[in-house]
Design a protein around this motif. Structure first.
Motif, mmCIF file in Angstrom:
data_model
loop_
_atom_site.group_PDB
_atom_site.id
_atom_site.type_symbol
_atom_site.label_atom_id
_atom_site.label_comp_id
_atom_site.label_asym_id
_atom_site.label_seq_id
_atom_site.Cartn_x
_atom_site.Cartn_y
_atom_site.Cartn_z
ATOM 1 N N ASN A 21 9.054 -1.583 10.111
ATOM 2 C CA ASN A 21 9.554 -1.085 8.826
ATOM 3 C C ASN A 21 8.401 -0.740 7.902
ATOM 4 N N GLU A 22 8.670 0.154 6.972
ATOM 5 C CA GLU A 22 7.741 0.517 5.908
ATOM 6 C C GLU A 22 6.436 1.132 6.396
ATOM 7 N N GLY A 23 6.468 1.881 7.499
ATOM 8 C CA GLY A 23 5.305 2.641 7.938
ATOM 9 C C GLY A 23 4.166 1.849 8.535
#
Length: 126
Positions: A21-23
């Protein structure tokens, strides 16, 4: 042989990548590559804030027969976390290469560019 999880991507049969998640990308070494070498005696890793470049060495494994094996980075980016557990017990790398045996968590520099050179693990045939 432990197959690479289907949602992961790999650079040849050397290293893998999984987007969290979140790059944040998690990278590690494929089980198939680990099966080609004998008894890891030590691992040398880069440090937090170091920059990886796709296809360049991101870690080295030394085996008990004193051979050095370079691990190539599947993508480029900045290291934000390394798996310190590997430095204490490199057997994690061999026992669980896709989950507990990861090498780094990184912020990818240009995932759209790098991803063109990766292969989905879902294409693996056993």
């Amino acid at each position: 042989y432990v197959p690479c999880p289907p949602k992961y991507l790999k650079l040849g049969n050397i290293s893998w990548l999984h987007m969290e998640n979140e790059g944040v990308a998690v990278v590690g070494v494929t089980d198939l590559f680990l099966r080609t070498i004998k008894s890891i005696s030590s691992i040398e890793m880069m440090k937090v804030d170091d920059v990886l470049f796709q296809g360049n060495t991101c870690a080295t494994l030394e085996t008990k027969d004193e051979l050095i094996h370079n691990i190539l980075a599947p993508i480029g980016g900045k290291i934000i976390e390394l798996n310190g557990n590997l430095l204490e017990s490199n057997s994690l790398l061999e026992k669980d290469p896709y989950f507990e045996g990861w090498l780094y968590k990184i912020i990818p520099a240009d995932i759209e560019y790098d991803i063109k050179y990766l292969t989905p693990c879902s294409t693996d045939r056993i």
